[in-house]
Design a protein around this motif. Structure first.
Motif, PDB file in Angstrom:
ATOM      1  N   ARG A 183     108.769  59.636  34.370  1.00 39.64           N
ATOM      2  CA  ARG A 183     109.699  59.411  35.482  1.00 39.64           C
ATOM      3  C   ARG A 183     109.414  60.358  36.650  1.00 39.64           C
ATOM      4  N   MET A 184     108.170  60.360  37.100  1.00 40.74           N
ATOM      5  CA  MET A 184     107.763  61.223  38.207  1.00 40.74           C
ATOM      6  C   MET A 184     107.073  60.407  39.293  1.00 40.74           C
ATOM      7  N   VAL A 185     107.002  60.994  40.486  1.00 46.89           N
ATOM      8  CA  VAL A 185     106.322  60.374  41.620  1.00 46.89           C
ATOM      9  C   VAL A 185     104.889  60.885  41.639  1.00 46.89           C
ATOM     10  N   VAL A 186     103.948  59.981  41.424  1.00 52.11           N
ATOM     11  CA  VAL A 186     102.525  60.319  41.338  1.00 52.11           C
ATOM     12  C   VAL A 186     101.784  59.559  42.432  1.00 52.11           C
ATOM     13  N   SER A 187     100.979  60.231  43.185  1.00 54.06           N
ATOM     14  CA  SER A 187     100.214  59.596  44.264  1.00 54.06           C
ATOM     15  C   SER A 187      98.750  59.443  43.866  1.00 54.06           C
ATOM     16  N   ASP A 188      98.031  58.635  44.627  1.00 57.58           N
ATOM     17  CA  ASP A 188      96.592  58.491  44.384  1.00 57.58           C
ATOM     18  C   ASP A 188      95.863  59.817  44.596  1.00 57.58           C
ATOM     19  N   ARG A 189      96.377  60.615  45.530  1.00 60.26           N
ATOM     20  CA  ARG A 189      95.764  61.919  45.769  1.00 60.26           C
ATOM     21  C   ARG A 189      95.905  62.815  44.532  1.00 60.26           C
ATOM     22  N   ASP A 190      97.045  62.729  43.849  1.00 60.31           N
ATOM     23  CA  ASP A 190      97.228  63.501  42.625  1.00 60.31           C
ATOM     24  C   ASP A 190      96.229  63.065  41.554  1.00 60.31           C
ATOM     25  N   LEU A 191      96.064  61.766  41.397  1.00 60.56           N
ATOM     26  CA  LEU A 191      95.114  61.264  40.394  1.00 60.56           C
ATOM     27  C   LEU A 191      93.683  61.656  40.751  1.00 60.56           C
ATOM     28  N   HIS A 192      93.372  61.624  42.017  1.00 63.14           N
ATOM     29  CA  HIS A 192      92.026  62.041  42.435  1.00 63.14           C
ATOM     30  C   HIS A 192      91.805  63.518  42.126  1.00 63.14           C
ATOM     31  N   THR A 213      98.421  53.629  43.064  1.00 60.57           N
ATOM     32  CA  THR A 213      97.831  52.301  43.092  1.00 60.57           C
ATOM     33  C   THR A 213      96.658  52.243  42.124  1.00 60.57           C
ATOM     34  N   THR A 214      96.007  51.094  42.101  1.00 61.34           N
ATOM     35  CA  THR A 214      94.834  50.932  41.240  1.00 61.34           C
ATOM     36  C   THR A 214      93.647  51.758  41.733  1.00 61.34           C
ATOM     37  N   GLU A 215      93.676  52.196  42.992  1.00 63.67           N
ATOM     38  CA  GLU A 215      92.607  53.075  43.485  1.00 63.67           C
ATOM     39  C   GLU A 215      92.648  54.419  42.765  1.00 63.67           C
ATOM     40  N   GLY A 216      93.840  54.931  42.507  1.00 59.52           N
ATOM     41  CA  GLY A 216      93.957  56.165  41.738  1.00 59.52           C
ATOM     42  C   GLY A 216      93.454  55.999  40.324  1.00 59.52           C
ATOM     43  N   LEU A 217      93.729  54.843  39.724  1.00 60.07           N
ATOM     44  CA  LEU A 217      93.219  54.569  38.378  1.00 60.07           C
ATOM     45  C   LEU A 217      91.694  54.496  38.389  1.00 60.07           C
ATOM     46  N   ALA A 218      91.126  53.938  39.448  1.00 58.68           N
ATOM     47  CA  ALA A 218      89.667  53.859  39.550  1.00 58.68           C
ATOM     48  C   ALA A 218      89.052  55.246  39.601  1.00 58.68           C
ATOM     49  N   SER A 219      89.715  56.181  40.276  1.00 56.87           N
ATOM     50  CA  SER A 219      89.207  57.557  40.339  1.00 56.87           C
ATOM     51  C   SER A 219      89.214  58.202  38.961  1.00 56.87           C
ATOM     52  N   ILE A 220      90.272  57.975  38.193  1.00 55.85           N
ATOM     53  CA  ILE A 220      90.338  58.504  36.825  1.00 55.85           C
ATOM     54  C   ILE A 220      89.238  57.888  35.968  1.00 55.85           C
ATOM     55  N   ALA A 221      89.047  56.584  36.077  1.00 60.34           N
ATOM     56  CA  ALA A 221      88.072  55.888  35.242  1.00 60.34           C
ATOM     57  C   ALA A 221      86.645  56.327  35.544  1.00 60.34           C
ATOM     58  N   GLU A 236     105.167  51.665  37.740  1.00 55.44           N
ATOM     59  CA  GLU A 236     105.035  50.709  38.834  1.00 55.44           C
ATOM     60  C   GLU A 236     103.735  51.012  39.582  1.00 55.44           C
ATOM     61  N   VAL A 237     102.764  50.140  39.406  1.00 49.40           N
ATOM     62  CA  VAL A 237     101.444  50.341  39.992  1.00 49.40           C
ATOM     63  C   VAL A 237     101.271  49.358  41.141  1.00 49.40           C
ATOM     64  N   GLU A 238     101.023  49.875  42.325  1.00 47.70           N
ATOM     65  CA  GLU A 238     100.819  49.032  43.487  1.00 47.70           C
ATOM     66  C   GLU A 238      99.371  48.560  43.539  1.00 47.70           C
ATOM     67  N   GLY A 239      99.192  47.423  44.186  1.00 49.68           N
ATOM     68  CA  GLY A 239      97.847  46.870  44.291  1.00 49.68           C
ATOM     69  C   GLY A 239      97.586  45.849  43.206  1.00 49.68           C
ATOM     70  N   ASN A 240      96.990  44.753  43.576  1.00 51.19           N
ATOM     71  CA  ASN A 240      96.725  43.675  42.628  1.00 51.19           C
ATOM     72  C   ASN A 240      95.272  43.632  42.175  1.00 51.19           C
ATOM     73  N   GLY A 241      94.480  44.548  42.647  1.00 53.39           N
ATOM     74  CA  GLY A 241      93.074  44.525  42.269  1.00 53.39           C
ATOM     75  C   GLY A 241      92.838  44.954  40.839  1.00 53.39           C
ATOM     76  N   TRP A 244      89.438  48.116  38.860  1.00 53.51           N
ATOM     77  CA  TRP A 244      89.386  49.506  38.399  1.00 53.51           C
ATOM     78  C   TRP A 244      88.749  49.621  37.030  1.00 53.51           C
ATOM     79  N   LEU A 245      88.792  48.559  36.239  1.00 53.28           N
ATOM     80  CA  LEU A 245      88.153  48.592  34.923  1.00 53.28           C
ATOM     81  C   LEU A 245      86.632  48.643  35.034  1.00 53.28           C
ATOM     82  N   THR A 246      86.100  48.181  36.154  1.00 51.60           N
ATOM     83  CA  THR A 246      84.643  48.229  36.330  1.00 51.60           C
ATOM     84  C   THR A 246      84.149  49.637  36.631  1.00 51.60           C
ATOM     85  N   CYS A 247      85.060  50.569  36.921  1.00 47.94           N
ATOM     86  CA  CYS A 247      84.672  51.938  37.283  1.00 47.94           C
ATOM     87  C   CYS A 247      84.331  52.804  36.079  1.00 47.94           C
TER      88      CYS A 247
END
Length: 650
Positions: A183-192, A213-221, A236-241, A244-247
């Motif tokens: 239950r926290m606010v996580v940004s793509d910058r945090d994931l990066h 968003t899925t861009e943050g997940l791509a950075s993790i992957a 709640e993940v924004e972005g429909n792309g 990220w699994l291809t990363c």
């Protein structure tokens, strides 16, 4: 040789035995573990707590004949052992609460526990600053951090930003390997930043988080080459792309657990199949709706070693080619113990998964609104080894009767309201007290129960108290929060009183219905081990809350909704707030600004927040001004700096 602990243990005798076992066995792990087990079992009867090699007597049970000099000698003996011995024994203690107790024995143990502890749980991200945590545990490897409280009335913009934590961890704790956020606010910058700051990062769990968003997940992957766990449960993940699994690199083979049930967009199915195929250690896989029925059997063929499976879409024509292929693939998955999902389902296709039902320990149908009626009963009838069952209230009393006669090993049962998942109640068979009685009589090992029902009686609760003595968690949610006993129209005081009196190990309690001060008196008298308590729509007075605060000295979380409790209850016993971590008062309406300010001044470690009251305070700062929402929590480092405009901190 068997070591017999005397009935009245002497510290000197036990220390000599411990020295003997430790040094003769040359730090053999099995000997130390057996020593722990034997001593703990014998000394538990004498109200002693054994931490490794020291007997620490609880403060409220110290005998009068034990002089201060004797207790000092006990602590000195505990501190005389080499740090290596203590560190080795401490490694067997896994519970966070027990590790905290270890550090309170003496300065030596504090030091050893500080440098040897690698796993930490922070239940409130505002309870302390990240600098304090890193200074306290310099060898931190795994961190669990919770943000926004689990109260529905707290506004969405309340806070819970993880950015300050990630920045300090990246700078001062590069050895971090696992991070679990709830239950926290996580940004793509945090994931990066996570993906580029921790070279040995292995696990990321995001439960009910948002902001990325899925861009943050791509950075993790793409950057976390040793990643073993990626879990997005309820986030709640924004972005429909779905790219990220291809990363994930082609050389990546360390995946153990993957959960993306919450994703609403499409998924690159080819990349998913290839990722599963090159992950020999994959044990848990939970899919979203984008993974269709015909793809499911391909995944199961590639990963027959799965232990946990979450199915997204389960829609297909029975006896079709895809159905037959899935049935054959399921028959080869003999290690599956957890089954969940079924976000979209054709219940006529359920026979394809029947071969694994007899091995299931955990069945989660809390989101499977499409499984009902006879198909649901047929499925449960084949799950005779279940220990945990999560299900919707559409199962009805008839279905609960089948659960009680089939699942004799059941330990945890959670029945959720269908409306929580957007399902209309029209045409559904709501459960009553009859289903609760059936469960209590047929499932003697039950220790955790969440029950959402249409009505309840004192008689049913008394039967539960007699049959389920091992309950540690009991949560009862009635559709009408102020409903009385269905048969006698009297308050439900006696029923809940029987629960707290019979269930000696009860630690979590949530009650609803027509209640008076009598039930709070019962709770204060008998629920000595209660840690979390939630009450809604009670008809008592300030005395009721004072009974609970004075009697339940282990209370950690308290949630009060729509109850006539005011300043007298809030300020009755300020010493009780030394142990309470979280307190929410919602809809009470008679707690005033003056009472909140008095509490804030009496207990400096408390952070008192008025939710949705800033504009009213600025217009009329009178002490008699009443509020609907008050949130109080313990903090070591003062008020937080990121409170929104809707929150006023006293």
């Amino acid at each position: 040789k068997q070591v017999k602990i005397p009935a009245n243990p002497k510290i000197s005798a036990n220390i000599s035995i411990l020295y003997y076992l430790i040094f003769v066995s040359q730090f053999n792990s099995l000997s130390l573990f057996l020593l722990w087990a034997v001593c703990s079992k014998e000394l538990k009867k004498k109200n002693y707590l054994l931490y490794g090699i020291c007997f620490k007597v609880p403060r409220n049970k110290i005998k009068k004949e034990n002089s201060k000099k004797e207790r000092k000698g006990m602590r000195k003996l505990a501190a005389d052992f080499p740090d290596e011995v203590l560190e080795h024994i401490f490694s067997y203690v896994k519970l966070h609460k027990e590790r905290n107790n270890l550090s309170c024995v003496c300065k030596t143990w504090y030091k050893v526990e500080r440098f040897s502890r690698q796993t930490v749980l922070i239940r409130n991200c505002y309870a302390l600053l990240p600098q304090r945590l890193i200074s306290r545990f310099p060898n931190l490897r795994s961190l669990t951090l919770k943000g926004r409280p689990r109260f529905y009335s707290v506004p969405p913009d309340w806070g819970g930003f993880v950015s300050p934590w990630i920045q300090h961890l990246a700078k001062d704790c590069p050895c971090l390997e696992r991070l679990r956020l709830k239950r926290m606010v996580v940004s793509d910058r945090d994931l990066h930043l996570i993906s580029h700051s921790f070279p040995n990062f292995r696990g990321l769990v995001l439960v009910d988080c948002h902001g990325f968003t899925t861009e943050g997940l791509a950075s993790i992957a793409s950057s976390c080459r040793l990643l073993e766990v990626l879990d997005l449960q309820g986030s709640e993940v924004e972005g429909n792309g779905g790219k990220w699994l291809t990363c994930f690199p082609e050389s990546y083979k360390s995946l153990v657990s993957l959960n993306f049930t919450c994703l609403t967009g499409e998924v690159d199915l080819v990349s998913l199949e290839r990722l599963v195929a090159r992950s020999p250690n994959l044990r848990s896989l939970r899919l979203n709706k984008a993974v269709r029925f015909d793809m499911l059997h391909k995944i199961l063929v590639q990963a027959p070693q799965l232990v946990e499976l979450g199915i997204g879409s389960y829609v297909q024509i029975p006896l079709s080619e895809s159905y037959v292929k899935l049935h054959n693939a399921v028959r080869e998955c003999k290690s599956i113990r957890t089954l969940s999902g079924f976000l979209e389902v054709n219940s006529n296709c359920l026979p394809a998964i029947y071969p694994i039902c007899s091995n299931l320990d955990f069945l989660d149908l809390s989101c499977a609104s499409g499984i009902q009626g006879n198909q649901l009963l047929k499925l449960i009838h084949r799950c005779q080894s279940l220990r945990r069952l999560w299900i919707l209230d559409s199962i009805g009393d008839k279905g609960l009767g089948l659960v009680s006669s089939t699942c004799k090993e059941l330990e945890e049962l959670r029945i959720f309201k269908s409306t929580l998942f957007g399902v209309a109640r029209v045409g559904y068979s709501l459960i009553t007290e009859q289903g609760l009685v059936a469960i209590s009589m047929g499932c003697p090992k039950l220790h955790s129960l969440l029950y959402s029902c249409h009505r309840m009686t004192n008689a049913a609760l008394i039967i539960v108290a007699k049959n389920c003595l091992k309950l540690t968690r009991f949560e009862l949610y009635i559709l009408d929060s102020s409903a009385p006993d269905h048969s006698t129209l009297r308050p439900l005081d006696e029923g809940f009183g029987a629960i707290v009196q019979s269930c000696k190990e009860l630690r979590h309690l949530a009650i609803r219905g027509l209640l008076t001060d009598q039930v709070f008196l019962y709770i204060g008298m008998y629920a000595e081990r209660l840690e979390t308590f939630s009450v809604n729509s009670a008809q008592g007075s300030d005395k009721g809350m004072m009974y609970v605060l004075n009697g339940c000295r282990n209370l950690r979380k308290l949630e009060i909704r729509s109850c006539p409790f005011g300043n007298a209850a809030l300020l009755g016993d300020a010493s009780s707030y030394e142990t309470i971590r979280l307190l929410l008062m919602s809809g009470c309406g008679i707690t005033t600004l003056g009472g909140c300010m008095t509490l804030a001044s009496k207990v400096p470690t408390l952070n008192v927040e008025v939710v949705n009251g800033r504009s009213r305070i600025e217009e009329n700062p009178a002490e008699c001004l009443a509020f609907e929402e008050i949130y109080i929590f313990q903090t070591l480092d003062g008020p937080r700096k990121d409170a929104p405009k809707s929150v006023w901190i006293l």
